[in-house]
Design an enzyme around this catalytic site. Structure first.
Site, PDB file in Angstrom:
ATOM      1  CD  GLU A   1      -2.835  -1.436   2.284  1.00 42.35           C
ATOM      2  OE1 GLU A   1      -3.028  -0.472   3.190  1.00 42.35           O
ATOM      3  OE2 GLU A   1      -3.481  -2.399   2.504  1.00 42.35           O
TER       4      GLU A   1
ATOM      5  CD  GLU B   1      -4.664  -8.033   1.921  1.00 46.19           C
ATOM      6  OE1 GLU B   1      -5.531  -7.267   2.353  1.00 46.19           O
ATOM      7  OE2 GLU B   1      -3.350  -7.701   2.162  1.00 46.19           O
TER       8      GLU B   1
END
Ligand code: G3I
Length: 381
Positions: free
Chosen positions: A162, A267
């Site tokens: 991220e 995820e």
């Protein structure tokens, strides 16, 4: 009389042949292996689950049974994050992570390390550093210590997680501020030096948004031009029943395939609950406490209605049909959890909700979505 007898014999033989073919199909299906997600998709991609501390420590054996029987890859939901592994400078705690890695080794699983460098769940001491030398020292020490400890046991590392904003700009994390905008590549170079064998992944969410995806693609192409090792992109895939569209997901796969790296959906979960309006992606720093207790935002507190269960099953079926269509471009699909009850989505972005994002329900039972995936045509059947 004979004619009648012939008819009976014919009918008997016909039924017998039909039954044999039928049995043979069941046998052939059962004779080689038990039905499971990992067996069903084994010729296409690794299929995994994120596992929490309770499962790792043996406090939730039912989840562990599902993991070992249904999946061939694991990711630690939290146990390898900096705040737990190195809470104080130079003080490492591998109690849980060693058990995690042993589950992978013992069961021959594609074992993922999540995550070496991430701005969130970072040890407090790291967040307060304001200079390059100290940051670099701890980054090098963290990466060297973890990767050397788990060399040959961890198959892939989420090296950086991220690092980009929604508009494709750099997230101004402590790493960016203290190490400069080339820190991502510097970290990948270091990781490749420590362990040249392990798969090195860049992991992020909302990569269906073209500006963010382009920023990552440009980064990957820059790595390639510089000869910096990167093996894959991790597309987190925290999605809901309608967003992103199948077409938008296909664009992610095709665009990253063009850079020459493999795509992993790292995820995957599908929220069935209403989204707070201004909420986007899995940015964990948002706070929607004003919606807590609002029944409109928590419509299914006592169970999922059949029609929504069907929508969830259809959504997973559509997504996996796309994954199978492009399985040559995909290395892994990992669900972000095992059973609904322990999903992070019960408390994010609004605390205290009941969500139903995974394939197994709160009672460890397979949901309609699970069976839908096992019905999909693969090159196995
Ligand atoms: O460990 C403490 C425990 O000691 C304490 O009693 C408890 C009180 O609430 O909190 C525990 O920490 C929690 C931690 O998970 C471990 O369970 C944190 O409160 C909680 O915020 C944290 O949530 C995790 C979240 O990352 C943090 O950002 C979720 O479980 C985890 O699923 C989620 O995973 C991230 C990926 O790593 C990166 N991609 C996005 C994804 C979703 O945010």
């Amino acid at each position: 009389m004979i004619k009648k007898l012939n008819d009976v014999v014919f009918l008997f033989l016909f039924c017998g042949i039909v039954c044999l073919i039928g049995c043979n199909n069941i046998l052939s299906e059962n004779s080689n292996e038990t039905r499971s997600l990992s067996n069903h998709f084994k010729n296409h991609f690794h299929i995994g689950a994120a596992i929490n501390e309770n499962t790792i420590l043996g406090n939730d054996n039912k989840s562990k049974e599902i993991v070992v029987s249904e999946f061939n890859s694991i990711t630690p939901e939290n146990s390898l994050k900096w705040m737990f592994i190195q809470p104080l400078p130079g003080k490492f705690d591998f109690k849980v992570s060693d058990k995690y890695v042993n589950i992978g080794s013992k069961n021959g699983m594609y074992t993922v390390g999540h995550a070496l460098i991430w701005h969130s769940q970072l040890a407090e001491f790291m967040q307060n550093i304001d200079n390059k030398d100290e940051t670099l020292f701890h980054v090098k020490n963290h990466i060297n210590t973890l990767m050397n400890r788990y060399k040959g046991k961890i198959d892939a590392w989420d090296v950086v997680n991220e690092a980009f904003e929604e508009d494709g700009s750099f997230r101004e994390s402590v790493f960016y501020k203290n190490l400069g905008k080339n820190y991502i590549e510097d970290v990948f170079v270091l990781a490749a030096k420590v362990d040249p064998e392990v798969d090195l992944i860049y992991n992020d969410y909302n990569l269906y948004k073209s500006e963010k995806r382009l920023a990552v693609i440009n980064m990957v192409n820059k790595f390639k031009a510089n000869g910096t090792k990167i093996d894959g992109v991790g597309v987190q895939a925290h999605w809901d029943l309608n967003t992103p569209s199948i077409n938008e997901i296909e664009n992610i796969i095709l665009d990253f395939h063009e850079t020459g790296i493999l795509v992993s959906f790292t995820e995957l979960d599908i929220s069935v609950l209403p989204n707070p309006w201004e909420m986007i992606g899995a940015e964990v720093n948002q706070n929607f406490s004003k919606f807590e207790g609002d029944p409109k935002m928590n419509p299914y507190p006592n169970g999922l209605p059949n029609n929504i269960q069907d929508k969830l099953a259809k959504r997973y079926e559509d997504i996996f049909k796309l994954f199978l269509k492009h399985s040559d471009k995909i290395n892994r699909v990992t669900f972000w959890g095992v059973i609904d009850k322990y999903s992070w989505l019960n408390d994010w972005p609004i605390k205290g909700r009941t969500n139903y994002p995974l394939l197994f329900d709160k009672d460890y039972k397979s949901k309609k979505a699970y069976y839908k995936l096992l019905e999909l045509k693969t090159n196995q059947n």
